[in-house]
Design an enzyme around this catalytic site. Structure first.
Site, PDB file in Angstrom:
ATOM      1  N   ASP C 383       3.224  80.147   8.804  1.00  0.00           N
ATOM      2  CA  ASP C 383       2.333  78.995   9.103  1.00  0.00           C
ATOM      3  C   ASP C 383       3.267  77.631   9.227  1.00  0.00           C
ATOM      4  O   ASP C 383       2.855  76.761   9.975  1.00  0.00           O
ATOM      5  CB  ASP C 383       1.530  78.640   7.939  1.00  0.00           C
TER       6      ASP C 383
HETATM    7  N1  NAP Z   1       3.521  75.772  -1.204  1.00  0.00           N
HETATM    8  C1  NAP Z   1       2.215  75.726  -1.754  1.00  0.00           C
HETATM    9  O1  NAP Z   1       1.911  75.219  -2.816  1.00  0.00           O
HETATM   10  C2  NAP Z   1       1.133  76.666  -1.492  1.00  0.00           C
HETATM   11  C3  NAP Z   1       0.226  77.152  -2.228  1.00  0.00           C
HETATM   12  C4  NAP Z   1      -0.881  78.025  -1.810  1.00  0.00           C
HETATM   13  C5  NAP Z   1      -0.955  78.408  -0.225  1.00  0.00           C
HETATM   14  N2  NAP Z   1       0.062  77.925   0.545  1.00  0.00           N
HETATM   15  C6  NAP Z   1       0.045  78.372   1.754  1.00  0.00           C
HETATM   16  O2  NAP Z   1       1.140  79.377   2.065  1.00  0.00           O
HETATM   17  C7  NAP Z   1       1.676  79.290   3.428  1.00  0.00           C
HETATM   18  C8  NAP Z   1       2.930  79.177   3.158  1.00  0.00           C
HETATM   19  O3  NAP Z   1       3.426  79.173   4.615  1.00  0.00           O
HETATM   20  P1  NAP Z   1       4.974  80.350   4.872  1.00  0.00           P
HETATM   21  O4  NAP Z   1       5.334  80.028   6.097  1.00  0.00           O
HETATM   22  O5  NAP Z   1       5.666  79.961   3.646  1.00  0.00           O
HETATM   23  O6  NAP Z   1       4.312  81.698   4.526  1.00  0.00           O
HETATM   24  P2  NAP Z   1       2.946  82.454   5.344  1.00  0.00           P
HETATM   25  O7  NAP Z   1       2.727  81.413   6.448  1.00  0.00           O
HETATM   26  O8  NAP Z   1       2.221  82.720   4.151  1.00  0.00           O
HETATM   27  O9  NAP Z   1       3.607  83.572   5.950  1.00  0.00           O
HETATM   28  C9  NAP Z   1       4.579  84.414   5.343  1.00  0.00           C
HETATM   29  C10 NAP Z   1       4.960  85.664   6.296  1.00  0.00           C
HETATM   30  O10 NAP Z   1       5.774  86.296   5.777  1.00  0.00           O
HETATM   31  C11 NAP Z   1       6.023  87.895   6.016  1.00  0.00           C
HETATM   32  N3  NAP Z   1       6.456  88.669   5.047  1.00  0.00           N
HETATM   33  C12 NAP Z   1       5.586  89.175   3.925  1.00  0.00           C
HETATM   34  N4  NAP Z   1       6.436  89.782   3.171  1.00  0.00           N
HETATM   35  C13 NAP Z   1       7.476  89.964   4.000  1.00  0.00           C
HETATM   36  C14 NAP Z   1       8.765  90.762   3.549  1.00  0.00           C
HETATM   37  N5  NAP Z   1       8.715  91.390   2.521  1.00  0.00           N
HETATM   38  N6  NAP Z   1       9.845  90.629   4.476  1.00  0.00           N
HETATM   39  C15 NAP Z   1       9.729  90.093   5.790  1.00  0.00           C
HETATM   40  N7  NAP Z   1       8.561  89.205   5.972  1.00  0.00           N
HETATM   41  C16 NAP Z   1       7.613  89.159   5.280  1.00  0.00           C
HETATM   42  C17 NAP Z   1       4.436  87.924   6.271  1.00  0.00           C
HETATM   43  O11 NAP Z   1       4.411  88.488   7.564  1.00  0.00           O
HETATM   44  P3  NAP Z   1       4.331  90.080   7.663  1.00  0.00           P
HETATM   45  O12 NAP Z   1       3.275  90.748   6.665  1.00  0.00           O
HETATM   46  O13 NAP Z   1       4.212  90.700   8.916  1.00  0.00           O
HETATM   47  O14 NAP Z   1       5.821  90.612   7.228  1.00  0.00           O
HETATM   48  C18 NAP Z   1       3.799  86.491   6.633  1.00  0.00           C
HETATM   49  O15 NAP Z   1       3.495  86.131   8.211  1.00  0.00           O
HETATM   50  C19 NAP Z   1       0.982  78.025   4.085  1.00  0.00           C
HETATM   51  O16 NAP Z   1      -0.078  78.228   4.729  1.00  0.00           O
HETATM   52  C20 NAP Z   1       0.732  77.307   2.573  1.00  0.00           C
HETATM   53  O17 NAP Z   1      -0.414  76.282   2.985  1.00  0.00           O
HETATM   54  C21 NAP Z   1       1.177  76.959  -0.006  1.00  0.00           C
END
Ligand code: NAP
Ligand code: NAP
Ligand code: NAD
Ligand code: NAD
Lengths: 366, 101, 457, 457, 101, 366
Positions: C383
């Site tokens: 994201d």
């Molecule tokens: N920071 C905060 O306070 C917080 C709190 C709650 C929610 N959020 C939300 O979390 C999100 C954070 O974004 P982000 O880009 O960090 O993470 P993300 O958008 O959730 O994407 C994480 C990606 O990592 C990949 N992944 C998972 N396990 C993996 C592994 N073992 N090896 C390789 N790839 C792996 C997944 O794809 P695959 O499954 O294909 O591997 C997934 O697409 C945002 O949407 C944010 O709003 C943030």
């Protein structure tokens, strides 16, 4: 356009800190700040003035400003003084019914309560709950560590080997996760637990142990929030938590079900069975508490076990908290004021969800 | 069958030579990192242009009157030389990236 | 004049050592030079060595060599990197053609006295050379996109039969040589056609393997020709290329984990075309290519996301960082405010792996630096690098500040699948043509990246 | 009966592949077996292949082989590990002797018709075989402590002259063969003597290198003999041993960083004797041997001290731990209460490298476990492992509880020098014969240990 | 001088063979880890016992009356066989440590 | 032989905790413990009884026991009651003259003060200073963190990036090093400083930055202790410390010169120049303080800067402290009682150094 900041009578939270004030002034807003609004959280009037804001009386602020910012509370009387179509932004705990809430609904002004923000990615930058929860999570551990009469990390010394402290975190939301991270940092052995098994991965990603209860009732549609659980499940859950808690030196509970009473996770028998000198921090005390014995915003000692009940630990870090809070507000304002104060896009989730109003009002704009 | 065996016997040196060279070929490459697959391919391809020598000998031994041989032989030389020269040049280009910075 | 043999021996050794050095990054360039020297000396000897019934004809020889050299140089200079495989393929084709032209000529010199062995060798040279020739041309065509893939159930059977035909013809011709004068030409044609039908059904994706295979064939053809002329260098050089080419082919198959059988009996390209089929048009890459890209980059920006946390890849990341930094690459980490699942999630992890704070760049500064970043390594982030936040007003995250990594020169995304992130929305980034996907658990992937980087010198 | 050649070729290939596999730990054992097969088949062929003027004499042959086999087996079974180098040396000597005995016999078969090439070859076989023979015997003697080192300025000059003499004699004998019938015997003697005088001055420490060198010589002798009999396997096998032996020798020199020159022209053994000279009697070891020891151990105990902190070796330590654990070794850390410079110093560091708490054993438990620990790896600890606290009432730290690592099977100490620890007292541990010192910065050392462990499969 | 060159010319195959084999020898060893130095030495030492074949041939061709040849030949065989058999056996023992646990 | 434990009137330190009591009882000692001796540090009389000790009045204990153990203080009146040739072991701060000290010297009993132990390797296991200093060092950071209204670790959040806290540790002895380690753990940027340049290596071994002042006067003979420094040096030093301190959020000072007044390292101008909200923990306050403004065992606020003066922070962790303290005492007893109470080997450094007595006494035994 004039933005006014009124003092939060209830918490050490000021809606704008000087740094952010100057940012807004750069964006051509006028800022008037109630005198001493920031003192409680460590920002003197001088700082505001040097940032370019005008210091004024509460009355003035309320009447003059088109947009009024505050912390978590506001008086009925204040509401009267606000001019018809100005905006009021705060964190009014909009999920829990209260007189204030009804007052706010009736208020002529449009009132936004930021705790109602959707937990969507786009809303993150305004998400006060996250900011403050995370702060509280950190603080909970630091306070517990200070309370606790022993080392957190393991120590092998010439006066004997001291085992690491065991920390149990109940509820691995934003606060919980931050608590886990902090406790890990200090070298404790951390176990965590949450109804939302989705959190397992997140807990493990911080190197802590996730203790499982089979048969959890997931509800992923609830936007990351937890739902109430079945009887049998809750029994099993209680048993497991009891055993783990008894072994623990520190228990930090953050379990909440927004708008509802917090689930009871630490019963009296558990407290009774816990080691002397152990510490419980109940961050859900405001909504009834995860620990039966905890009293909101009090620290009590139940035969040797210290129970700290505090859902607003961030207040002890007013300075930092206010900084985060006002950044959130800044982002919120920038979002809703995209096309000017007078044509807010009510169909945006962020606006519609946070806006407090009576049903007919909503009917109208719908 | 026997003929073949005889043939082997008569050319035992040659055969040993071939076998050992083949093995050497394997040995020499076996540990190449994937990075080098393409450059290596192109390099050894350039070497395979050694066949040009055949063409050269052919031409040298051709009667100046024997036009066909001359034409095809020269053609062979041209093709071979493209393979050799071009091959080494392009390999070198690929390997530029491994120049120490 | 017995020096000749000596020189030949020397050049053989040069070829061997050259090839050897070619197979290790640090020595590869010298290797190429040595090999070239070997070739050069061998060719010189071939031209000037005394010879029975020598008619000189040096003019033709020089003209030929010169022409070839010029053409070769020009092309090898003006081709751009991506075009190289095509070029190699053509060059190889020419090598084959050369073998063909000499062996066909030799074939027409046979007389009753010429031995069975000699004839067999010559015709085999003719056949193999022919296949290498046309095969390479097709391969070229495919890579250059001039020839479309085409295959049918029958093709592989057809090839088998056709192969039989060739061999049959050769045997016949060897057993009763002088009967039909046109037969050699027939054999030639048949071989050329086989080259076509052999390569045609093979998917474009597998061309590199095929080229390497054809290269091995050219080598063998050269060796056979060598036997015909009893010329040591030709024999050994040819054999060397033949065997090393064969191994190389196998290695290449391994690298893109396919079996050689599965290559030769068609069924080619299946795997690699698969992905592009079901999920839009993404480009997969290998740990190896990524490693090279980073190794020879100036600035690398790591973009950690929740995936790094899940994979617990932070320490591996730090290691990779170390290897790269020690090789003069400068590595930084762009931390998006909401990366991970809690505020400061990435900080916790990277602190644990103790990445110095100074390397953690936050959103705004990062977006500044990205423009002169050569490689963005996205480690399980999704994201937070979703460009639709910038340009797609329809997107639920439109307006959220994200890391604008498309401003950098190359983007490599490490994740396990095409799954979505927390916000559950598609990510156009993955389909952008600057982006290459590197699938697998982030930790494992990064560790292999690190190994690749290390072997590179 | 042309199969012979085929079989010979096969056995040659077996030898090559065998040698190849011998050079990588995971395949070494098969390699040895393959090589043995190669030898076997070759020998069988030699015995049964049809031959001109064959008189059988199979009895002698079998008797000989059998006797040899029995002796060989017996010795190779009853020798204990430490004795192996000696044994290899003798075996090699016998190989040389075999070459000698055949070539001297051949030498007496020459007649006016025998070619120059043949004779030269034979005499060289004689000479080289002879040197290998006596040389190996001396080498054996030295390793077994039966022969004392002895050297003088002149010895190397003497050797040079003597070498000249041999060659001179051979040339003379080749040019006018039949003149003196006793010459071959003279050549023999001279060669044998050269073998003695060549090896004698060389320090015992360098014997392994010498043996490898002599082994190469035996190989060459075999090859030469092969030429005499025009026997392919002998030639190729011999050459193979010759060249690989040569390389191996060079590698061995590198490993103990000496140059081959400096070996052959004496000046030997200097370095290695040095240390034992100035600092009591300590035994140094190499990263490599330590790696093997650990790799094939059941339990390894790491004993961290202040030195680990100084070197910041904790992460490296964790890595090594990982590599070992993944290979089934179990690794623990014995934490002494006062290790480091502050209470819990080691805890802080190991926590940082996140070594799980469960692997941190404290003093008492550790002392319990040490008895069945195979390897104690002392990482920059000193006072806390000082045995004089236990057994030397005179010592200022007498009575302090320490880690009793001498109860374990092997102790390897990683430190930079022989410097003392915080308390400034000598540490008898370092001079104990269970202890081996591995000098250098702990971090670097541990990293190379880790690499060695990794290459081991 | 010339003779030598002639000799080369006549045995060009042999010489190529030797050279390539020597190179192969280098190639095959070049990457051996220090762990294996001793086992490898002893292994190749066993191979050098191939010289035993010489002794065998010698004995086979010896007149049954030619005692000296028989004695020394047999001696040679014994020594060689010790070298071969003992060599491989002891190598195998050294390599035991590399048995997978 | 009877070992008596009397309550420490001054600190939450009990000379024997139940665990150690039972160890001694296994070694065939009788233990009598003054009633409520352990309460202050969280050990109830019951625990002692269940460990096998006898609870008695202070008077009894003093008169009955052959060996009397206590914390840091004892009354003149108590001394009278001690029988002639019994031993008294405690931590009486023997380097700083005081009435108590003179009384103790005159006491008929042989008095051992463990703070006088040599800093030798062999003495480590009895080294109460190390044990307590290390505890205090840890506690200092935890307290500071709790006091400080911000995060220690760096945080990149949607409400802005929060830089890590900067911690300055003055004096990298046992306490200092432990403070460094703890602050590092919490994710702060740590700088440290000490006169003994030997410490540089130790500081760096904990991953902190050592800030240097050239021309330090080393005195390695002082057994690890620091010596007073030259004028010019102290000036340079002050300057450097001033600059660093001003940048810091947390300053923890542990600089001591045993038996002398603690060096002043933080002057008023420094405090004045420091950020509002920063925290100073002065662990040398008892011996005059490293900070001019600090008041011993008080927490004061000097325009926005919190100054905690406490040299006995371990008292806030009485339970842990007492455990370590009594382990040290246990090791000490085992050492001196090797050959029975009545023939102590006075030539052992450990005994001679810790024994308090008048000169003639020493002359005798010399
Ligand atoms: N920071 C905060 O306070 C917080 C709190 C709650 C929610 N959020 C939300 O979390 C999100 C954070 O974004 P982000 O880009 O960090 O993470 P993300 O958008 O959730 O994407 C994480 C990606 O990592 C990949 N992944 C998972 N396990 C993996 C592994 N073992 N090896 C390789 N790839 C792996 C997944 O794809 P695959 O499954 O294909 O591997 C997934 O697409 C945002 O949407 C944010 O709003 C943030
Ligand atoms: N734990 C505490 O509270 C505390 C406090 C103060 C003092 N102490 C004292 O400190 C000592 C601790 O014992 P110890 O065994 O841990 O340490 P030690 O006895 O001080 O020995 C440390 C050893 O590490 C080696 N070393 C230093 N740097 C190294 C490097 N970069 N790489 C490899 N080796 C290195 C040194 O030898 P080289 O120089 O030859 O490398 C030195 O002999 C005890 O005497 C204890 O009393 C402890
Ligand atoms: N989209 C975003 O960017 C964003 C931002 C903030 C939070 N969130 C999500 O929202 C979730 C909730 O955030 P929060 O911390 O405000 O939640 P919360 O404060 O409402 O609850 C805290 C935690 O208590 C848990 N809990 C509830 N009942 C429980 C029970 N009976 N036993 C144990 N645990 C129980 C909940 O599952 C939750 O994890 C977070 O986990 C996060 O994933 C998303
Ligand atoms: N041998 C052992 O096992 C053992 C045990 C404990 C301590 N020690 C040694 O004794 C040393 C002192 O221990 P301590 O912590 O009780 O010392 P301390 O408490 O007496 O002093 C604390 C620190 O303040 C420093 N200091 C003094 N004057 C200063 C000034 N003007 N500016 C800055 N720093 C100043 C001292 O150098 C010391 O490091 C330790 O560092 C340790 O190495 C050894």
């Amino acid at each position: 356009m004039v933005i006014g900041v009124v003092k939060c009578t209830e918490e050490n939270l000021v809606a704008l800190v000087p740094q952010v004030t100057s940012k807004l002034i750069k964006d051509e807003y006028q800022i008037i700040v109630e005198s001493d609004a920031g003192v409680a959280s460590g920002y003197s009037n001088e700082l505001y003035e040097s940032a370019g804001a005008v210091i004024a009386s509460r009355k003035e602020v309320l009447s003059k400003a088109d947009i009024i910012l505050t912390g978590t509370a506001i008086e009925k009387t204040d509401l009267k003084q606000i001019t018809k179509n100005s905006l009021l932004v705060g964190k009014f705990n909009g999920r829990v019914e209260s007189n204030m809430l009804t007052d706010l609904r009736e208020a002529t002004a449009q009132v936004f309560s930021l705790d109602l923000l959707p937990r969507s990615t786009i809303a993150q930058s305004m998400d006060v709950l996250s900011s403050l929860a995370s702060l509280s999570g950190y603080k909970a551990v630091v306070t517990a560590a200070d309370e606790f009469a022993g080392y957190f990390p393991m120590m092998t010394t010439s006066a004997g080997t001291i085992p690491p402290a065991r920390v149990l975190v109940l509820g691995a939301g934003v606060a919980g996760l931050q608590a886990i991270a902090t406790a890990k940092r200090l070298g404790a052995i951390v176990e965590a637990f949450d109804v939302r098994t989705a959190v397992r991965e997140e807990v493990q990603s911080l190197g802590a142990k996730f203790i499982e209860v089979e048969g959890s009732q997931e509800d992923t549609t609830a936007g990351g929030y937890a739902v109430e659980q079945s009887e049998t499940y809750i029994k099993k859950q209680k048993e497991l938590i009891h055993e783990t808690a008894v072994k623990a030196d520190i228990v930090i509970s953050t379990a909440n079900i927004p708008g509802r009473k917090a689930p009871v996770l630490i019963e009296n028998r558990t407290v009774a069975a816990m080691k002397k000198g152990s510490v419980i921090v109940d961050m859900a005390s405001a909504s009834g508490g995860n620990c039966e014995l905890s009293k909101d915003s009090q620290t009590i000692d139940v035969d040797g076990v210290t129970i700290i009940g505090d859902s607003k630990l961030y207040n002890l870090m007013g300075k930092q908290a206010s900084l985060l809070y006002s950044n959130n507000i800044y982002n919120f304002l920038k979002y809703i004021l995209k096309d000017g104060k007078d044509n807010l896009s009510y169909d945006s989730e962020i606006i519609s969800k946070t806006l407090l109003r009576e049903e007919e009002k909503s009917a109208v704009s719908a | 069958m026997l003929e073949i065996l005889d043939y082997l016997k008569d050319n035992v040196l040659m055969i040993n030579l071939l076998i050992i060279t083949i093995y050497l070929g394997f040995e020499v490459i076996s540990k190449v990192p994937t990075v080098l697959h393409t450059p290596l391919m192109s390099g050894s391809n350039a070497i395979s242009g050694i066949v040009i020598i055949g063409a050269i000998i052919l031409v040298r031994q051709a009667e100046p009157t024997d036009v066909i041989t001359l034409i095809f032989g020269t053609l062979g030389i041209i093709l071979g030389s493209i393979n050799v020269v071009g091959g080494h040049a392009v390999t070198n280009r690929m390997l530029e990236m491994f120049k120490k910075k | 004049m017995q020096y000749i043999e000596l020189i030949y021996i020397v050049s053989t050794v040069l070829l061997i050592i050259g090839l050897r050095k070619l197979s290790s990054p640090s020595t590869a360039r010298n290797g190429n030079v040595l090999a070239a020297l070997g070739m050069g000396s061998a060719i010189l000897v071939a031209i000037f060595s005394p010879m029975t019934d020598d008619h000189g004809n040096l003019l033709y020889i020089f003209a030929g060599i010169l022409a070839g050299a010029v053409i070769g140089l020009i092309y090898s200079k003006k081709v751009e990197m991506t075009g190289i495989p095509e070029l190699v393929s053509i060059f190889n084709g020419f090598g084959g053609a050369c073998a063909v032209s000499i062996s066909i000529l030799e074939a027409y010199k046979f007389n009753s006295s010429s031995t069975l062995g000699l004839m067999t060798t010559t015709y085999m040279a003719l056949f193999i050379g022919g296949v290498a020739f046309t095969g390479s041309l097709i391969a070229y065509g495919k890579l250059a996109g001039k020839v479309k893939d085409w295959r049918s159930k029958v093709s592989s059977y057809f090839n088998l039969i056709w192969l039989m035909a060739c061999i049959g013809l050769i045997i016949f011709q060897v057993i009763n040589p002088m009967t039909y004068t046109f037969l050699p030409l027939v054999i030639l044609t048949v071989s050329l056609i086989y080259g076509l039908t052999f390569v045609w059904p093979i998917g474009g994706a597998d061309m590199p393997v095929v080229i390497s295979l054809l290269n091995a064939l050219t080598g063998i053809a050269a060796a056979l020709a060598g036997i015909v002329y009893g010329n040591m260098v030709m024999i050994l050089g040819g054999v060397l290329v033949g065997s090393s080419g064969a191994i190389l082919t196998v290695l290449m198959c391994k690298a893109m984990n396919r079996s050689l059988i599965n290559v030769v009996v068609g069924g080619f390209g299946a795997s690699s075309s698969a992905i592009s089929a079901d999920q839009g048009d993404i480009k997969e890459t290998t740990a190896n290519d990524t490693a090279i890209m980073m190794r020879y980059a100036q600035n690398v920006m790591v973009i950690p996301g929740y995936g790094m946390a899940v994979a617990q890849a932070q320490k591996a990341c730090k290691e990779l960082d170390k290897s790269l930094s020690s090789r003069g690459v400068n590595v930084n980490y762009a931390i998006h405010p909401v990366a991970g699942r809690m505020p400061g999630h990435m900080n916790v992890l990277l602190a644990e792996a103790d990445v110095p704070y100074s390397k953690l760049i936050d959103l705004d500064d990062a977006n500044g630096m990205l423009t002169d970043t050569d490689v963005c390594l996205v480690v399980g982030a999704n994201d937070v690098v979703n460009p639709s936040a910038l340009d797609d007003p329809g997107s639920p995250i439109y307006g959220m500040p994200v890391l604008e990594i498309l401003n950098s020169k190359n983007v490599v995304v490490l994740k396990r699948s095409m799954n979505k992130g927390y916000s559950g929305i598609e990510n156009p980034l993955f389909f952008h043509d600057k982006t290459k996907m590197l699938f697998g658990d982030a930790k494992d992937t990064i560790e292999s990246l690190n190994n690749e980087v290390k072997v590179m010198d």
